[in-house]
Motif scaffolding. Sequence first.
Motif, PDB file in Angstrom:
ATOM      1  N   GLN A  25     -13.173  10.720  -1.367  1.00  0.00           N
ATOM      2  CA  GLN A  25     -13.775   9.728  -0.720  1.00  0.00           C
ATOM      3  C   GLN A  25     -14.913  10.107  -0.158  1.00  0.00           C
ATOM      4  OE1 GLN A  25     -11.450   8.655   2.532  1.00  0.00           O
ATOM      5  NE2 GLN A  25      -9.465   8.751   1.388  1.00  0.00           N
ATOM      6  N   PRO A  70      -4.141  12.809   1.011  1.00  0.00           N
ATOM      7  CA  PRO A  70      -3.398  11.609   0.872  1.00  0.00           C
ATOM      8  C   PRO A  70      -4.425  10.441   0.665  1.00  0.00           C
ATOM      9  CG  PRO A  70      -3.640  12.245   3.062  1.00  0.00           C
ATOM     10  CD  PRO A  70      -4.532  13.289   2.598  1.00  0.00           C
ATOM     11  N   TYR A  71      -4.003   9.656  -0.194  1.00  0.00           N
ATOM     12  CA  TYR A  71      -4.831   8.473  -0.574  1.00  0.00           C
ATOM     13  C   TYR A  71      -3.855   7.219  -0.794  1.00  0.00           C
ATOM     14  CZ  TYR A  71      -3.080   8.946  -5.571  1.00  0.00           C
ATOM     15  OH  TYR A  71      -2.471   8.986  -6.649  1.00  0.00           O
ATOM     16  N   THR A  72      -4.475   6.005  -0.479  1.00  0.00           N
ATOM     17  CA  THR A  72      -3.383   4.901  -0.553  1.00  0.00           C
ATOM     18  C   THR A  72      -3.818   4.210  -1.994  1.00  0.00           C
ATOM     19  OG1 THR A  72      -5.323   3.580   0.554  1.00  0.00           O
ATOM     20  CG2 THR A  72      -3.548   4.623   1.899  1.00  0.00           C
ATOM     21  N   GLU A  73      -2.723   3.905  -2.402  1.00  0.00           N
ATOM     22  CA  GLU A  73      -2.822   3.068  -3.562  1.00  0.00           C
ATOM     23  C   GLU A  73      -2.201   1.635  -3.445  1.00  0.00           C
ATOM     24  OE1 GLU A  73      -1.962   4.891  -7.886  1.00  0.00           O
ATOM     25  OE2 GLU A  73      -0.114   3.637  -7.249  1.00  0.00           O
ATOM     26  N   GLN A  74      -3.299   0.737  -3.906  1.00  0.00           N
ATOM     27  CA  GLN A  74      -2.767  -0.507  -3.470  1.00  0.00           C
ATOM     28  C   GLN A  74      -2.152  -1.379  -4.708  1.00  0.00           C
ATOM     29  OE1 GLN A  74      -4.233  -2.072  -0.609  1.00  0.00           O
ATOM     30  NE2 GLN A  74      -2.943  -3.624  -0.706  1.00  0.00           N
ATOM     31  N   HIS A  89      -9.563  10.659  -6.394  1.00  0.00           N
ATOM     32  CA  HIS A  89      -9.131  10.363  -4.958  1.00  0.00           C
ATOM     33  C   HIS A  89     -10.175  10.902  -3.962  1.00  0.00           C
ATOM     34  CE1 HIS A  89      -5.920   9.063  -7.126  1.00  0.00           C
ATOM     35  NE2 HIS A  89      -5.516  10.149  -7.366  1.00  0.00           N
ATOM     36  N   ASP A 103     -13.396   4.683  -0.574  1.00  0.00           N
ATOM     37  CA  ASP A 103     -13.186   5.401  -2.107  1.00  0.00           C
ATOM     38  C   ASP A 103     -13.650   4.483  -3.202  1.00  0.00           C
ATOM     39  OD1 ASP A 103     -11.540   3.191  -1.547  1.00  0.00           O
ATOM     40  OD2 ASP A 103      -9.710   4.203  -1.507  1.00  0.00           O
ATOM     41  N   THR A 142       0.627  -1.355   0.125  1.00  0.00           N
ATOM     42  CA  THR A 142      -0.028   0.011   0.138  1.00  0.00           C
ATOM     43  C   THR A 142       0.887   1.271   0.090  1.00  0.00           C
ATOM     44  OG1 THR A 142      -1.275  -1.455   1.292  1.00  0.00           O
ATOM     45  CG2 THR A 142      -1.991   0.746   0.987  1.00  0.00           C
ATOM     46  N   THR A 195       1.111   5.359   0.053  1.00  0.00           N
ATOM     47  CA  THR A 195       0.473   6.441   0.005  1.00  0.00           C
ATOM     48  C   THR A 195       0.890   7.680  -0.638  1.00  0.00           C
ATOM     49  OG1 THR A 195       0.026   5.856   2.741  1.00  0.00           O
ATOM     50  CG2 THR A 195      -0.409   8.031   1.985  1.00  0.00           C
ATOM     51  N   ARG A 196      -0.130   8.143  -1.284  1.00  0.00           N
ATOM     52  CA  ARG A 196       0.355   9.418  -2.282  1.00  0.00           C
ATOM     53  C   ARG A 196      -0.591  10.394  -2.116  1.00  0.00           C
ATOM     54  NH1 ARG A 196       1.453   6.323  -7.865  1.00  0.00           N
ATOM     55  NH2 ARG A 196       3.146   4.938  -7.036  1.00  0.00           N
ATOM     56  N   THR A 197      -0.458  11.626  -2.510  1.00  0.00           N
ATOM     57  CA  THR A 197      -1.306  12.801  -2.409  1.00  0.00           C
ATOM     58  C   THR A 197      -1.816  13.085  -3.654  1.00  0.00           C
ATOM     59  OG1 THR A 197       0.337  13.468  -0.905  1.00  0.00           O
ATOM     60  CG2 THR A 197      -1.224  15.042  -1.585  1.00  0.00           C
TER      61      THR A 197
END
Lengths: 333, 352
Positions: B133, B293-297, B131, B151, B78, B80-82
């Motif tokens: 939510q 910030p969002y998480t990218e899997q 991005h 999200d 995972t 975390t990006r912005t």
Amino acid sequence: MTRFLARNLRDWRLQALAGALVLLAMTFVVSTVTLTRNMIDVLAVVDITGSMNVRDYKRPDGTPASRLETAKAALRDLVSRLPCGSRLALGIFTERRPFLLFTPIEVCRDFSPLDGALDALDWRMAWEGDSRISAGLYRSIEMAAGLGTDLIFISDGHEAPPPPSTGGPDFEGKPGVVRGFIVGAGGYGLSQIPKFDDRGRETGFYGETDVQQENRFGPPPADAESRPGYEPRNAPFGATAAHGTEHLSSVREPYLKKLAAETGLSYAHLDGPGGLLAPLMQAATPRPLPGSLDLRPLLGSIALGLLLAVYVVPPLRALRRRGGSPPTSWKKV
Amino acid sequence: MTLLSRLGATLPQILWLLPLALLPLVVCSQRRTLVSAIAAAPADGLSRTIGWALRLAGIVAIGGLILALSGPYRSGETITRTGIGAQISMLIDRSGSMNETFAGKQPSGAEESKAAASRRLLADFVGSRAHDQFAVTAFSTSPMLVVPMTDRHAAVRAAIAAIDRPGLDYTNVARGLGMALPQFGAGAAQVSRVVLLVSDGAAVIDPKIQGPLRAEIAKIHPNLYWLFLRTKGSPSIYDKPAGEDTPQAAPERHLDLFFKSLGVPYRAFEAEGPEQVAEAIRQIESLERDPIPYTEQRPRRDLTPWAYALAMAGLLVLVAGKLLEADLQGGGRAAAARTAPDDATDERRLAA
């Protein structure tokens, strides 16, 4: 040179190894085959009326659990077991109608919001206290037909106020058009129904005089004449207050089974926080969706079988030929 | 170290078969040949090496296959990006009047009810930015949590698709807010938080609830937007009633005043038709342009092909070994040996 090569080619062990090699090479080429798998689209309607708060289930640790909690747990369990591609819509029921919370959501990709939504189900979402189950069921069937899904209707079958002696409304749709099943929630013995105040705090249990024990709308029942104080005009239901057990609740299985038969649904009892998958698979319409089957494990296991045979069969054969005694000397080089 | 801890298998039970890979140490894949005395053959370094290579190849082939069957993978990570977006808690009125048109009638023909218009426009809003939510709460007499903060936009759209279904009775804004606010959770405070109230009416907020509601809003500090779907002829947010100016007489105006008094960024949009709803949503979108910030899997990586390739390498060596197998004796003896079973002898032939 060619002779020993030819001899080698005739060796079954070489053939087995070559076969395994071919199978392994195939794993890189034909890894999956497409085939259709059966998915399910279903609308779950959960009764959230007061009687669903009755705590007549037990958690694994022995503490009591309410019917609603158990039904929620069963639905969450169902969602985690449904084949990917299946979809679930959710509605809640009180008063006389279902209320759709969301249209179908896919159970794998969107599992976490779906699971969160199921977990958030609460009796406090109810907007009215009545519980006219037959009306709610009929309208849930209409709703499922509108969404094009099957139906799971979870209820304890406890109508409040009690249906009149002539019975409730009739089902006007066509039985069997919407497939699915009714889930009877609750124990078979009578239990007390918890009572809450207007701030949602539990204040005790319903007593006999707190609820309507008999529906006195419509024509009086057949036995009214034998009641004390019966008078055709002034006291057609008798002169005494009705007594009964409407303030206690158990799963009304005969009633739910009757409703199921009338509407062409099947019936299952909720035995605990799970077990909805088997009846659903039985009752639901299978919807073929293209899926894929991974062939690699099959190819790989055959290759492994061949490879092991190359090592294991010769010593076993030798063993048999010697009448069971192991070879006396295996010299390794 | 971290690489190792991210390795996994879909069917770890199969790994119990791994000791089978030691089989080549015990038995050999090659033919056995009868020799009267092994000592007759000189110790040959090359033969020894080939023997060990074949054994190793057998171990690799069996081990690789078992490994492949267990379904090895490197688990996803995972990251975390912005991005640009916000946490948006939607609070949607599902009272019966939402099913009427903006003219206050039952929709007929091409007319669109207020609920249908907001359904269409909100569904476009969800997913227009990757991005964002969303959480969806519906309210009428009582609040209902429909979808918690997520999200997964498909799920949010499924929740919005249900909002033009027949609604319930009342418009109880206070309890709805009470449920929409906790949806933000305890996450990072620097994320832009938005409460979007979509309703076609207002109600008196019980003075008893006003206090706790104020405290909650001060704590979460969301940006508050009220999309007021005004029915033709009904009072505007900004109309002062002719008679007494009490919350009971003009609930819309007083709800607006209450929101203004909260001390959080607040804007009301009064929409009298679908175009104005669309315009309001556009404005909200342009106002909410904060980083989130969002998480990218990262998907997990299937290592099965590698295991198969490993097994294949081993097998290739084994097949080559079998193909080039020669017997200790000369060619003439080999023909004779063919008549006898290959593996009837105790002594193993030397690999050569």
